[in-house]
Design a protein around this motif. Structure first.
Motif, PDB file in Angstrom:
ATOM      1  N   LEU A  91      17.714  21.673  11.883  1.00  0.00           N
ATOM      2  CA  LEU A  91      18.458  19.327  11.667  1.00  0.00           C
ATOM      3  C   LEU A  91      19.814  20.069  11.673  1.00  0.00           C
ATOM      4  O   LEU A  91      20.957  18.617  12.194  1.00  0.00           O
ATOM      5  CB  LEU A  91      18.304  19.941  10.145  1.00  0.00           C
ATOM      6  CG  LEU A  91      17.314  19.513   9.848  1.00  0.00           C
ATOM      7  CD1 LEU A  91      17.286  19.556   8.225  1.00  0.00           C
ATOM      8  CD2 LEU A  91      16.558  18.489  10.300  1.00  0.00           C
ATOM      9  N   LEU A  92      20.685  21.132  11.652  1.00  0.00           N
ATOM     10  CA  LEU A  92      22.067  21.148  12.358  1.00  0.00           C
ATOM     11  C   LEU A  92      22.594  21.033  13.966  1.00  0.00           C
ATOM     12  O   LEU A  92      23.199  20.513  13.929  1.00  0.00           O
ATOM     13  CB  LEU A  92      22.366  22.565  12.066  1.00  0.00           C
ATOM     14  CG  LEU A  92      22.835  23.294  10.157  1.00  0.00           C
ATOM     15  CD1 LEU A  92      23.562  24.291   9.810  1.00  0.00           C
ATOM     16  CD2 LEU A  92      23.890  22.332   9.912  1.00  0.00           C
ATOM     17  N   GLN A  93      21.813  21.523  14.645  1.00  0.00           N
ATOM     18  CA  GLN A  93      21.350  21.120  16.152  1.00  0.00           C
ATOM     19  C   GLN A  93      20.892  19.559  16.550  1.00  0.00           C
ATOM     20  O   GLN A  93      21.866  19.344  17.626  1.00  0.00           O
ATOM     21  CB  GLN A  93      19.992  22.461  16.745  1.00  0.00           C
ATOM     22  CG  GLN A  93      20.493  23.561  16.613  1.00  0.00           C
ATOM     23  CD  GLN A  93      18.873  24.255  17.195  1.00  0.00           C
ATOM     24  OE1 GLN A  93      18.410  25.525  16.931  1.00  0.00           O
ATOM     25  NE2 GLN A  93      18.161  23.465  17.881  1.00  0.00           N
ATOM     26  N   ALA A  94      20.638  19.469  15.399  1.00  0.00           N
ATOM     27  CA  ALA A  94      20.675  17.728  15.810  1.00  0.00           C
ATOM     28  C   ALA A  94      22.251  16.889  16.115  1.00  0.00           C
ATOM     29  O   ALA A  94      21.722  15.501  16.436  1.00  0.00           O
ATOM     30  CB  ALA A  94      19.456  17.179  15.252  1.00  0.00           C
ATOM     31  N   GLN A  95      23.049  17.401  14.821  1.00  0.00           N
ATOM     32  CA  GLN A  95      24.589  17.088  15.183  1.00  0.00           C
ATOM     33  C   GLN A  95      23.957  15.645  14.725  1.00  0.00           C
ATOM     34  O   GLN A  95      24.788  14.697  14.873  1.00  0.00           O
ATOM     35  CB  GLN A  95      24.988  16.870  15.801  1.00  0.00           C
ATOM     36  CG  GLN A  95      25.284  18.286  17.083  1.00  0.00           C
ATOM     37  CD  GLN A  95      25.574  17.893  18.670  1.00  0.00           C
ATOM     38  OE1 GLN A  95      25.760  17.811  19.410  1.00  0.00           O
ATOM     39  NE2 GLN A  95      26.792  19.340  18.211  1.00  0.00           N
ATOM     40  N   GLY A  96      23.433  15.536  13.949  1.00  0.00           N
ATOM     41  CA  GLY A  96      23.505  13.954  12.761  1.00  0.00           C
ATOM     42  C   GLY A  96      22.461  13.162  13.240  1.00  0.00           C
ATOM     43  O   GLY A  96      21.437  11.925  12.627  1.00  0.00           O
TER      44      GLY A  96
END
Length: 226
Positions: free
Chosen positions: A163-168
């Motif tokens: 989820l953090l990798q997706a940057q929003g």
């Protein structure tokens, strides 16, 4: 970064040992024992890195490497072999391998190399991921919320990392299941939903993880709880 790995190794004990050790770092991995199965698995599943033993039955590891490297959409290749001479290393890299590791090896080095290879495909991402007061360090396996350390289970860590990798951006449940679990995961399981629920509880209120109905999950700048 969250990494899904294909282990191509005909020594069953070693392959199982690698998968077990990777699981301790929230890295999902599948195992195949020959070159033909490796090419088939890579064509079906979305792997980030292929850990490829050079000397395997069926299609030789060199040919597997050459075939995968010819596809610009193929996963990164970490070649693994008992032959550690300079010529062997150079030869493996010339075949298209992205990195080379000789047997015997230490697991911390293997994991560091896998994560480094995967990070190259996320060139805009820093080594440590931060958003909405959450800080995740994949190498130290540490998560803090507002400076407070939070203990997460392996799957919870992997899902939060995605989820953090997706940057929003929104990450679908299918993608989470594919990246954080292995090929044996039941596509009809509620594991993703349960893991998201546990993450919300451990990260505290207000929840930073929002559910986008019919699409997936995201950590946006102003996330609404669902």
């Amino acid at each position: 970064m969250t990494v899904r790995v294909l282990i191509v190794e005909d020594e069953e004990f070693l392959a199982d040992a690698i998968r077990t050790r990777l699981a301790m770092d929230a890295i999902a991995a599948d195992i195949v024992g020959d070159g033909d199965a490796a090419l088939e698995a890579a064509a079906i599943n979305d792997y980030d890195v292929v850990l490829l033993d050079r000397d395997i039955p069926g299609t030789h590891g060199d040919d597997v490497c050459r075939t995968l490297a010819a596809d610009p959409e193929s996963p990164a290749i970490l070649m693994l072999t008992a032959a550690g001479s300079l010529d062997d290393r150079v030869g493996g890299l010339e075949l298209g391998a992205d990195d080379y590791l000789s047997k015997p090896f230490e697991f911390p080095e293997l994991i560091a190399r896998l994560r480094a290879l995967n990070r190259r495909s996320f060139t805009s991402l820093p080594p440590v991921l931060e958003r909405r007061g959450v800080r995740l360090d994949p190498f130290r396996r540490e998560v803090t919320v507002g400076g407070r350390f939070v203990t997460l289970a392996r799957k919870e860590f992997a899902v939060l990392e995605l989820l953090l990798q997706a940057q929003g951006g929104v990450v679908s449940a299918e993608t989470i299941l594919e990246k954080a679990w292995d090929e044996n995961a039941n596509p009809f399981t509620n594991s993703v939903k349960v893991t998201i629920s546990n993450l919300r509880r451990k990260l505290g209120d207000p929840s930073i993880i929002s559910t986008v109905a019919g699409v997936g999950y995201a950590i946006t700048e102003e996330s609404d709880n669902d």
